[in-house]
Write a protein that holds these residues in place. Structure first.
Motif, PDB file in Angstrom:
ATOM      1  N   ASP A 211      12.957  -1.670  -0.825  1.00 29.30           N
ATOM      2  CA  ASP A 211      11.659  -2.347  -0.817  1.00 29.30           C
ATOM      3  C   ASP A 211      10.934  -1.899   0.444  1.00 29.30           C
ATOM      4  N   HIS A 251       6.395   5.877  -1.372  1.00 31.94           N
ATOM      5  CA  HIS A 251       6.519   4.944  -0.249  1.00 31.94           C
ATOM      6  C   HIS A 251       5.178   4.781   0.453  1.00 31.94           C
ATOM      7  N   ALA A 254       2.759   2.724  -1.618  1.00 26.10           N
ATOM      8  CA  ALA A 254       3.140   1.309  -1.628  1.00 26.10           C
ATOM      9  C   ALA A 254       2.744   0.624  -0.329  1.00 26.10           C
ATOM     10  N   ARG A 257      -1.048   0.176  -0.345  1.00 30.15           N
ATOM     11  CA  ARG A 257      -1.457  -0.838  -1.316  1.00 30.15           C
ATOM     12  C   ARG A 257      -1.207  -2.247  -0.789  1.00 30.15           C
TER      13      ARG A 257
END
Length: 336
Positions: A211, A251, A254, A257
């Protein structure tokens, strides 16, 4: 913890009456994403301490107010940086470029003497000092704009701060040379803590995360605590998720974002994405110098999420884009 809640910025200043400024800046929000549960929550329903972390105005950093996006001009005094290596390698060329960036709208200059591009080799301390100190001294003597030293090394930071720098931009977040914390604290300087997986020599060798957004948040939270423990006041710390430093394309996207998540750390956010490889990958542009339009797109997307400092090569273009972004979104002339 507050960094588990990601603010959801509003796209229009005609916001509901319960909207609050994100980190005291120009972006408003009413709801957050709880990344632990996946729920969308009203800001008003969060505990007081979490609301405060997300909405409280950030203190000025290195003398700059954090109430609007600030432009940090990149000044690489190196022969091998990925985009502009060798262009400003002499003191004269570097000082001239620093002056030009200030005239173009840079709020702060970030001066570095060691490339941290993927695969870059370490530069000896004495050589790094010799590259950056004369440039910092010359620019500090003629401008009141703050100067940042981009270094991982305590002795380089010490020399740069003595020459007139007021912010230490450490891509290793004090892990490469832990003494940099004491040097920064003693000087009363500001500090930028960046996330990186690995070192410049190895960081792009198959980076992996379960994550990426959350793992970077946890790392930066720990590093902020370490800086405070070292005697650096929290209001002198900013954080950088480290785009391209041990991250692949997905990555990086993400992180961009969800970058509003890092407001929960209670520090200004610095973003360094200018001309980086992922921009070329998405836009099919090979040469770093031709990635300015993509860099502007990233900068505006970050500003819309409340990012306070944008570290860029293309200062004039970024400053102009931000003026238009603010004029459209806020109905006023930007920076006046």
């Amino acid at each position: 913890m507050s960094s588990r809640f990601r603010p959801l910025p509003l796209l229009d200043r005609l916001a509901p009456s319960d909207a609050h400024p994100l980190a005291g800046g120009p972006v408003l929000f009413t709801h957050v994403e709880d990344r632990e549960s996946g729920d969308i929550c009203r800001l008003a329903d969060l505990p007081n301490d979490i609301r405060a972390a997300l909405t409280a105005p950030r203190a000025p950093l290195a003398g700059l107010s954090m109430d609007r996006p600030r432009v940090m001009g990149i000044l690489n005094v190196t022969p091998d940086s990925f985009s502009d290596g060798g262009q400003h390698f002499s003191v004269r060329a570097a000082v001239a470029r620093g002056r030009a960036m200030l005239a173009e709208g840079a709020d702060i200059l970030d001066i570095g003497g060691e490339s941290t591009r993927p695969g870059a080799a370490e530069v000896p301390v004495a050589e790094e000092i010799a590259r950056v100190v004369p440039v910092i001294e010359a620019l500090a003597a003629e401008t009141r704009a703050p100067i940042s030293i981009d270094t991982r090394k305590a002795r380089v930071a010490e020399a740069a701060l003595a020459a007139g720098a007021t912010l230490v931009n450490d891509v290793s977040a004090m892990s490469f040379d832990p003494e940099i914390a004491a040097v920064t604290a003693e000087a009363g300087a500001a500090l930028c803590l960046m996330h990186a997986q690995g070192t410049p020599e190895t960081m792009q060798e198959a980076p992996r995360y379960d994550d990426v957004l959350g793992e970077v948040a946890d790392y930066l939270a720990e590093r902020v605590s370490a800086a405070i423990d070292a005697g650096i006041a929290k209001d002198r710390v900013c954080v950088d998720p480290g785009i391209g430093f041990g991250k692949n394309l997905l990555h990086n996207l993400a992180l961009l974002r969800g970058i509003a998540l890092y407001h929960g750390l209670g520090c200004p956010i610095l973003l360094g994405a200018s001309r980086k490889r992922f921009i070329g990958t998405v836009s099919n542009v090979t040469e770093p110098g031709e990635r300015m339009p993509g860099s502007l797109g990233v900068a505006l997307a970050a500003a819309a999420q409340g990012v306070q400092i944008l570290r860029v090569h293309d200062v004039a273009e970024t400053a102009q884009a931000l003026r238009l972004w603010a004029a459209i979104g806020q109905g006023e002339s930007y920076g006046t």
